[in-house]
Design an enzyme around this catalytic site. Sequence first.
Site, PDB file in Angstrom:
ATOM      1  N   GLY A 142       0.844  -1.195   0.000  1.00 21.13           N
ATOM      2  CA  GLY A 142       0.000   0.000   0.000  1.00 21.13           C
ATOM      3  C   GLY A 142       0.880   1.245   0.000  1.00 21.13           C
ATOM      4  O   GLY A 142       1.957   1.227   0.588  1.00 21.13           O
ATOM      5  N   ASP A 181       1.003   1.990   9.055  1.00 22.21           N
ATOM      6  CA  ASP A 181       0.669   1.154  10.221  1.00 22.21           C
ATOM      7  C   ASP A 181       1.773   1.161  11.283  1.00 22.21           C
ATOM      8  O   ASP A 181       1.531   0.798  12.434  1.00 22.21           O
ATOM      9  CB  ASP A 181       0.432  -0.298   9.779  1.00 22.21           C
ATOM     10  CG  ASP A 181      -0.660  -0.415   8.732  1.00 22.21           C
ATOM     11  OD1 ASP A 181      -1.501   0.491   8.664  1.00 22.21           O
ATOM     12  OD2 ASP A 181      -0.664  -1.406   7.984  1.00 22.21           O
ATOM     13  N   GLY A 207       6.258  -2.132   3.244  1.00 16.06           N
ATOM     14  CA  GLY A 207       5.905  -2.511   4.605  1.00 16.06           C
ATOM     15  C   GLY A 207       6.329  -3.948   4.894  1.00 16.06           C
ATOM     16  O   GLY A 207       7.225  -4.488   4.223  1.00 16.06           O
ATOM     17  N   ARG A 265     -22.595   7.059  16.077  1.00 15.14           N
ATOM     18  CA  ARG A 265     -22.262   7.185  14.659  1.00 15.14           C
ATOM     19  C   ARG A 265     -20.880   6.580  14.445  1.00 15.14           C
ATOM     20  O   ARG A 265     -20.047   6.600  15.350  1.00 15.14           O
ATOM     21  CB  ARG A 265     -22.207   8.661  14.240  1.00 15.14           C
ATOM     22  CG  ARG A 265     -23.547   9.360  14.239  1.00 15.14           C
ATOM     23  CD  ARG A 265     -24.422   8.883  13.093  1.00 15.14           C
ATOM     24  NE  ARG A 265     -25.646   9.638  12.975  1.00 15.14           N
ATOM     25  CZ  ARG A 265     -26.787   9.357  13.602  1.00 15.14           C
ATOM     26  NH1 ARG A 265     -26.845   8.330  14.436  1.00 15.14           N
ATOM     27  NH2 ARG A 265     -27.862  10.106  13.415  1.00 15.14           N
ATOM     28  N   GLY A 297       5.005  -6.898   4.299  1.00 17.68           N
ATOM     29  CA  GLY A 297       4.913  -7.862   3.197  1.00 17.68           C
ATOM     30  C   GLY A 297       6.079  -7.701   2.238  1.00 17.68           C
ATOM     31  O   GLY A 297       6.677  -8.687   1.777  1.00 17.68           O
ATOM     32  N   THR A 298       6.428  -6.464   1.961  1.00 17.63           N
ATOM     33  CA  THR A 298       7.526  -6.184   1.026  1.00 17.63           C
ATOM     34  C   THR A 298       8.865  -6.650   1.592  1.00 17.63           C
ATOM     35  O   THR A 298       9.722  -7.152   0.853  1.00 17.63           O
ATOM     36  CB  THR A 298       7.581  -4.664   0.727  1.00 17.63           C
ATOM     37  OG1 THR A 298       6.319  -4.286   0.191  1.00 17.63           O
ATOM     38  CG2 THR A 298       8.685  -4.315  -0.249  1.00 17.63           C
ATOM     39  N   THR A 353       5.158   2.379   5.956  1.00 19.10           N
ATOM     40  CA  THR A 353       3.767   1.974   6.156  1.00 19.10           C
ATOM     41  C   THR A 353       3.142   2.909   7.168  1.00 19.10           C
ATOM     42  O   THR A 353       3.787   3.263   8.165  1.00 19.10           O
ATOM     43  CB  THR A 353       3.606   0.533   6.661  1.00 19.10           C
ATOM     44  OG1 THR A 353       2.258   0.364   7.124  1.00 19.10           O
ATOM     45  CG2 THR A 353       4.535   0.177   7.819  1.00 19.10           C
ATOM     46  N   GLN A 369      -6.191   8.491   5.298  1.00 13.49           N
ATOM     47  CA  GLN A 369      -4.990   8.483   6.140  1.00 13.49           C
ATOM     48  C   GLN A 369      -3.713   8.246   5.333  1.00 13.49           C
ATOM     49  O   GLN A 369      -2.611   8.473   5.820  1.00 13.49           O
ATOM     50  CB  GLN A 369      -5.105   7.375   7.207  1.00 13.49           C
ATOM     51  CG  GLN A 369      -6.230   7.617   8.181  1.00 13.49           C
ATOM     52  CD  GLN A 369      -6.653   6.333   8.888  1.00 13.49           C
ATOM     53  OE1 GLN A 369      -6.306   6.105  10.030  1.00 13.49           O
ATOM     54  NE2 GLN A 369      -7.406   5.485   8.212  1.00 13.49           N
TER      55      GLN A 369
HETATM   56  O1  F6P Z   1      -0.903  -1.758   5.301  1.00 16.29           O
HETATM   57  C1  F6P Z   1      -1.302  -0.447   5.086  1.00 16.29           C
HETATM   58  C2  F6P Z   1      -2.777  -0.366   5.019  1.00 16.29           C
HETATM   59  O2  F6P Z   1      -3.063   0.979   4.824  1.00 16.29           O
HETATM   60  C3  F6P Z   1      -3.522  -0.953   6.212  1.00 16.29           C
HETATM   61  O3  F6P Z   1      -3.593  -0.069   7.277  1.00 16.29           O
HETATM   62  C4  F6P Z   1      -4.854  -1.291   5.605  1.00 16.29           C
HETATM   63  O4  F6P Z   1      -5.436  -2.377   6.282  1.00 16.29           O
HETATM   64  C5  F6P Z   1      -4.508  -1.676   4.224  1.00 16.29           C
HETATM   65  O5  F6P Z   1      -3.282  -1.056   3.927  1.00 16.29           O
HETATM   66  C6  F6P Z   1      -5.507  -1.311   3.172  1.00 16.29           C
HETATM   67  O6  F6P Z   1      -5.100  -1.922   1.976  1.00 16.29           O
HETATM   68  P1  F6P Z   1      -5.558  -1.589   0.503  1.00 16.29           P
HETATM   69  O7  F6P Z   1      -4.682  -0.523  -0.004  1.00 16.29           O
HETATM   70  O8  F6P Z   1      -5.308  -2.856  -0.209  1.00 16.29           O
HETATM   71  O9  F6P Z   1      -6.975  -1.164   0.576  1.00 16.29           O
END
Ligand code: F6P
Length: 364
Positions: A15, A138, A113, A282, A115-116, A136, A290
């Site tokens: 991502g 995250d 991140g 809500r 995975g990479t 990332t 983000q």
């Molecule tokens: O890993 C980064 C992230 O933004 C996560 O926080 C989120 O779960 C995911 O990517 C969303 O992924 P995608 O870009 O595939 O919608």
Amino acid sequence: MQLSLRNIGILTAGGDSPGLNVAIRGVGKTAIQHFGMRVVGFRDGFRGLMENRFIELNNDNLSGILTLGGTMLGASRDKPHRMPIAGRKADMTDIMVENFEKHRLDALVCLGGGGTQGSAYRLVRKGLRIVTLPKTIDNDVAGTDVSIGFNTALSIATEAIDRLHSTAHSHHRIIVVETMGHNTGWLALGAGLAAGADVILIPEIPYDIEKIAEAIRRRSMGGRGFSIVAISEGARPIEAAAKSGGNDNASGGRGNGHGDSLGAQSQHVARQLEELTDLESRLTILGHVQRGGTPSAFDRVLATQLGTSCARFVADGVTGSMIGVQGGEVGPVDLADVAGERKTVPLDHPWVSAARDTGVELGD
Ligand code: F6P
């Protein structure tokens, strides 16, 4: 000792996150201007390496990108050993090795991140010379205190929660606000603390909905008829955590560990709290907002520092490593210690204690 490297490649996988262009610029400018290298940027992560789609990076196209969000190279989540091809997943690592050699690359820089980092390590084991950078929102990459993009996302989420406060207050409502974070709570915890959320729910601390409802009722009785609940997309109730036996990868990495997709709990939490407190609720999902837009000053400095250092480490012959930050020092970490690992929020982390000390309900 500096090697006389001639050609390096660079790609951005997984991502996207704010600060990627800054890091590409840092690597590229240092490699070109200080070491006279040729720099090739592969399009769309590992897919571009496989399909040999690339652009030559130069002083012109590396200029004017410092403030831009996203990645000038494009990104994809495609992994070398599980590349979607004609409806199935195929191991394409050998083709990538061939393309690496075709370009006579001395090194490949992979920005990504968790995975990479794993994918890069696979290619290292195939004999490729690779150095990675952690990015990332995250903040869950192991081996580094912080990842590129986290600070920007933290600011965006904080501002959003600040804004939700006034409307929650006016309408005497509970507002549940979901942050990203995958299976870690850095974003929800950081933004929740920064913006004064009343409840913060993170995957590392499974929640008891009754305890949250009780905290909100107490606030109501004390005259504060609104509450802000910051919830990480990977948060889970105690029942689910008990079922998965602490295996938060039970759903194969993209879920929240108990068979649900990420974010599945937020709506549920909003509904349950409405029932249990008699207050209207809500749900706001911050989502990809983000990840978008211009990087913060912190991320620009971090990505520049990591990118330029990365080029220097590559020139020094470093390979099989991620360039991270530990205790303020930038340096290489063995990819074997990063791949397959996830940096979760330690239960005794100072941010957790700070939340507890200021009366934030964590749901446990
Ligand atoms: O890993 C980064 C992230 O933004 C996560 O926080 C989120 O779960 C995911 O990517 C969303 O992924 P995608 O870009 O595939 O919608």
